[in-house]
Design a protein around this motif. Structure first.
Motif, short mmCIF file in Angstrom:
data_model
loop_
_atom_site.label_atom_id
_atom_site.label_comp_id
_atom_site.label_asym_id
_atom_site.label_seq_id
_atom_site.Cartn_x
_atom_site.Cartn_y
_atom_site.Cartn_z
N ALA A 288 1.66 0.99 -0.48
CA ALA A 288 2.53 -0.20 -0.50
C ALA A 288 2.51 -0.76 -1.92
O ALA A 288 1.74 -1.66 -2.24
CB ALA A 288 2.03 -1.24 0.50
N GLY B 6 -1.79 -2.79 -8.44
CA GLY B 6 -1.79 -4.18 -7.98
C GLY B 6 -2.98 -4.42 -7.09
O GLY B 6 -4.01 -3.74 -7.22
N VAL C 275 -3.54 -2.68 -0.68
CA VAL C 275 -3.57 -1.22 -0.51
C VAL C 275 -3.43 -0.54 -1.87
O VAL C 275 -4.13 0.45 -2.17
CB VAL C 275 -2.39 -0.77 0.39
CG1 VAL C 275 -2.27 0.74 0.41
CG2 VAL C 275 -2.58 -1.28 1.81
N ILE D 123 3.27 -1.65 5.59
CA ILE D 123 3.97 -2.01 4.35
C ILE D 123 4.57 -3.42 4.42
O ILE D 123 5.14 -3.80 5.46
CB ILE D 123 5.08 -0.98 4.08
CG1 ILE D 123 4.46 0.40 3.80
CG2 ILE D 123 5.98 -1.39 2.91
CD1 ILE D 123 5.45 1.55 3.91
N THR E 284 3.29 -6.27 4.76
CA THR E 284 2.70 -7.29 5.63
C THR E 284 1.52 -8.04 5.02
O THR E 284 0.89 -8.86 5.68
CB THR E 284 2.25 -6.70 6.99
OG1 THR E 284 1.15 -5.80 6.76
CG2 THR E 284 3.38 -5.97 7.68
N1 AR6 Z 1 -6.13 0.36 4.16
C1 AR6 Z 1 -5.18 0.02 5.07
N2 AR6 Z 1 -4.53 -1.16 5.05
C2 AR6 Z 1 -4.87 -2.05 4.09
C3 AR6 Z 1 -5.86 -1.78 3.11
C4 AR6 Z 1 -6.50 -0.50 3.18
N3 AR6 Z 1 -7.45 -0.14 2.28
N4 AR6 Z 1 -5.96 -2.86 2.28
C5 AR6 Z 1 -5.08 -3.79 2.74
N5 AR6 Z 1 -4.43 -3.31 3.84
P1 AR6 Z 1 -0.53 -5.25 0.76
P2 AR6 Z 1 2.39 -5.47 0.57
C6 AR6 Z 1 -3.35 -3.92 4.64
O1 AR6 Z 1 -0.70 -6.62 0.22
O2 AR6 Z 1 2.41 -6.61 1.50
C7 AR6 Z 1 0.12 -5.17 -4.09
O3 AR6 Z 1 -0.42 -6.00 -5.07
C8 AR6 Z 1 -3.16 -5.41 4.51
O4 AR6 Z 1 -4.02 -6.08 5.41
O5 AR6 Z 1 -1.44 -4.18 0.26
O6 AR6 Z 1 3.41 -4.37 0.75
C9 AR6 Z 1 1.25 -4.29 -4.62
O7 AR6 Z 1 1.03 -3.92 -5.97
C10 AR6 Z 1 -1.69 -5.58 4.90
O8 AR6 Z 1 -1.56 -5.64 6.33
O9 AR6 Z 1 0.98 -4.69 0.53
C11 AR6 Z 1 2.45 -5.16 -4.47
O10 AR6 Z 1 2.59 -6.04 -5.56
C12 AR6 Z 1 -1.03 -4.28 4.47
O11 AR6 Z 1 -2.12 -3.39 4.18
C13 AR6 Z 1 2.16 -5.93 -3.21
O12 AR6 Z 1 0.74 -5.97 -3.09
C14 AR6 Z 1 -0.15 -4.40 3.25
O13 AR6 Z 1 -0.67 -5.35 2.34
C15 AR6 Z 1 2.71 -5.26 -1.99
O14 AR6 Z 1 2.52 -6.08 -0.88
#
Ligand code: AR6
Length: 191
Positions: free
Chosen positions: A34, A42, A45, A128, A130
């Motif tokens: 994501a 970032g 994830v 993605i 969330t």
């Molecule tokens: N494994 C599985 N899920 C995870 C993990 C992991 N290791 N870590 C977090 N999650 P996000 P977005 C969940 O913020 O909303 C970044 O800075 C988390 O709980 O990772 O698409 C990028 O560079 C949440 O439910 O992605 C972008 O700037 C989900 O993964 C921005 O964040 C997605 O959270 C993207 O935001």
């Protein structure tokens, strides 16, 4: 009585499953990142994937020229157990913008298309948009699962699509959404 929480189903020749865990630990052909449109790393994830893959991943994404919201690009997985990373960019959530659900669907669809173009058999998605991007998981889960269902209707190399949810509450939301999807389509078999 059948459970309202469904974890594993078959759709045509493939399996769709939900699990709680860390996406960086998945031994699959590709994990989906994501990312943001810079593809330069970032938090969430994205940060976890870059840390686990090592600095070669940043070197590989640096030359890709970014990625538009709803699109996806592929790199090797370097130090990850997964062979490849599919970097996709989900939308930043906004409740009044009708294009947001379409962009979330597109991020999933383009990731699956890219996996199939590379003849991959197994791919793991996080939820993605969330996290930092604020998409309510209750709204995102049915969109993500429906795209996978539609994609698996056509023939492709894909045999396994796994959603890896961070924490029990997100898993439960996806399980309920998968239950709802199985109610809507008779060709989805619970395993
Ligand atoms: N494994 C599985 N899920 C995870 C993990 C992991 N290791 N870590 C977090 N999650 P996000 P977005 C969940 O913020 O909303 C970044 O800075 C988390 O709980 O990772 O698409 C990028 O560079 C949440 O439910 O992605 C972008 O700037 C989900 O993964 C921005 O964040 C997605 O959270 C993207 O935001």
């Amino acid at each position: 009585m059948t459970s309202e929480f469904v974890t594993r189903v078959s759709i045509q020749q493939a399996v769709l499953e939900l699990t709680e865990g860390d996406i960086t630990r998945q031994t699959v052909d590709a994990i989906v990142n994501a990312a943001n449109s810079s593809l330069l790393g970032g938090g969430g994830v994205d940060g976890a994937i870059h840390r686990a893959a090592g600095p070669q991943l940043l070197a590989a994404t640096r030359v890709l020229g970014g990625c538009q919201t709803g699109d996806a690009k592929l790199t090797p997985g370097f130090n990850l157990p997964a062979r490849y990373v599919i970097h996709t960019v989900g939308p930043v959530y906004h409740p009044d913008d009708e294009t947001i659900p379409q962009l979330l669907a597109s991020a999933h669809r383009r990731s699956l298309e890219l996996a199939a173009e590379h003849q991959l058999e197994s791919v793991a998605f996080p939820a993605i948009s969330t996290g930092a991007y604020g998409y309510p998981v209750e709204a995102a889960a049915p969109i993500a699962l429906k795209v996978v269902y539609s994609f698996l209707q056509r023939e492709s190399s894909l045999k396994l699509v796994r959603f890896v949810l961070f924490g029990g509450p997100a898993l439960a939301v996806f399980q309920r959404a998968l239950h709802d999807l199985t109610q809507q389509h008779t060709d989805i078999r619970r395993l």
